[in-house]
Design a protein around this motif. Structure first.
Motif, mmCIF file in Angstrom:
data_model
loop_
_atom_site.group_PDB
_atom_site.id
_atom_site.type_symbol
_atom_site.label_atom_id
_atom_site.label_comp_id
_atom_site.label_asym_id
_atom_site.label_seq_id
_atom_site.Cartn_x
_atom_site.Cartn_y
_atom_site.Cartn_z
ATOM 1 N N THR A 159 62.341 36.287 -64.785
ATOM 2 C CA THR A 159 63.230 37.371 -64.726
ATOM 3 C C THR A 159 63.378 37.906 -63.598
ATOM 4 O OG1 THR A 159 61.065 38.871 -65.456
ATOM 5 C CG2 THR A 159 62.285 37.696 -67.132
ATOM 6 N N SER A 216 62.581 45.095 -63.607
ATOM 7 C CA SER A 216 62.210 43.928 -64.701
ATOM 8 C C SER A 216 60.931 43.416 -64.572
ATOM 9 C CB SER A 216 63.306 42.937 -64.297
ATOM 10 O OG SER A 216 62.917 42.150 -62.940
ATOM 11 N N MET A 231 64.451 43.965 -69.722
ATOM 12 C CA MET A 231 65.636 43.147 -69.473
ATOM 13 C C MET A 231 66.760 44.008 -69.251
ATOM 14 S SD MET A 231 64.420 40.181 -70.326
ATOM 15 C CE MET A 231 65.890 39.308 -70.318
ATOM 16 N N GLU A 232 66.901 45.045 -69.307
ATOM 17 C CA GLU A 232 68.194 45.882 -68.944
ATOM 18 C C GLU A 232 68.739 45.545 -67.376
ATOM 19 O OE1 GLU A 232 70.386 50.416 -68.738
ATOM 20 O OE2 GLU A 232 68.166 50.098 -68.899
ATOM 21 N N TYR A 235 70.131 42.219 -67.109
ATOM 22 C CA TYR A 235 71.625 42.148 -67.487
ATOM 23 C C TYR A 235 72.524 42.696 -66.426
ATOM 24 C CZ TYR A 235 69.320 41.108 -72.004
ATOM 25 O OH TYR A 235 68.550 40.427 -73.237
ATOM 26 N N ALA A 239 75.226 40.503 -64.692
ATOM 27 C CA ALA A 239 76.769 41.006 -64.567
ATOM 28 C C ALA A 239 77.387 41.412 -63.005
ATOM 29 C CB ALA A 239 76.790 42.223 -65.364
#
Length: 258
Positions: A159, A216, A231-232, A235, A239
């Protein structure tokens, strides 16, 4: 045909770095923090664990703190080396004269760069785990015989890897756009320092790309650890990486002066 061309491009990139400083840097840099922790726990393990927490929890704390600070510099340095080999040797024209498209050359470099970051973080996780068992062999009473989930550690490293692709893509693009090594390094240092300041109280600090890898990361080795609870930032990082890598690929296609 495109897949075969990409495979040739990746093979050429790997061969290029095989006998260079970059290859050894990717392999040896992950051992820096584990080596220091090995010495610390062999010499002062009893005193460290006596402060509180389990042996594994203390080892994770001793590993994650320095790693969160040093890994962004590793990402920046690898990005610089991956793209400055051709600039320093003035061989970009020769590269683009090969029977490979510019997009193929770009994708090969990008994938090798991403693979380097992934391998380094996985090596770091495995070496950190190995430190615990080496210390256990030297001092069985310290507590490293307690159960510890290696997959939680490797999952956390994965992660973090995903969370670094955001600012990693920025430095990959910068290192392609300029021959000046100081500019990407200066931007990187500024980004790291600014996040360290803003995270102290700014409510939007979680959107800072140079802090995604920190936000993270979870408390590996504790009962409260959950791989999917932070997890934000991952993401957001993915992106950002998709956007920046796409811009870099388009810019590579349009670039006329090498």
């Amino acid at each position: 045909m495109a897949i075969l061309a990409l495979k040739k491009g990746i093979s050429a990139e790997i061969y290029k770095y095989r006998s260079t400083f970059v290859f050894w840097f990717v392999l040896l840099a992950p051992a820096f923090i584990p080596a220091i922790n090995l010495i610390a726990f062999l010499r002062r393990g009893d005193a460290i664990v006596a402060r509180g927490g389990t042996a594994w929890e203390n080892l994770m704390q001793f590993s994650s703190g320095p790693a969160n600070f040093l890994f962004p510099f590793f990402v920046i340095i690898v990005a610089l080396f991956v793209n400055t080999i051709e600039s320093n040797s003035n061989t970009w024209k020769l590269i683009y004269a090969q029977p490979l498209s510019r997009l193929n050359v770009f994708c090969s470099k990008m994938l090798v760069y991403i693979a380097m970051l992934f391998c380094s973080l996985m090596l770091f996780g495995l070496m950190t785990y190995a430190v615990g068992w080496l210390v256990h062999l030297a001092n069985p009473d310290l507590g490293f015989a307690d159960p510890f989930n290696l997959w939680h550690l490797l999952g956390n490293c994965f992660t973090i890897f995903l969370a670094t692709l955001g600012f990693g893509s920025i430095h990959f693009y910068l290192s392609q756009r300029t021959k000046n090594l100081i500019l990407p390094l200066g931007i990187g240092v500024g980004g790291i320092v600014s996040f360290m300041i803003l995270v102290q109280g700014w409510e939007y600090a979680r959107y800072h790309p140079y802090g995604y890898h920190v936000l993270s990361s979870g408390p590996v080795g504790t009962e409260n650890f959950s791989l999917w609870s932070h997890m934000e930032p991952v993401y957001l990082s993915l992106a950002l990486a998709a956007v920046v890598f796409s811009i870099a690929a388009i810019d590579t296609q349009r670039k006329r002066i090498i």
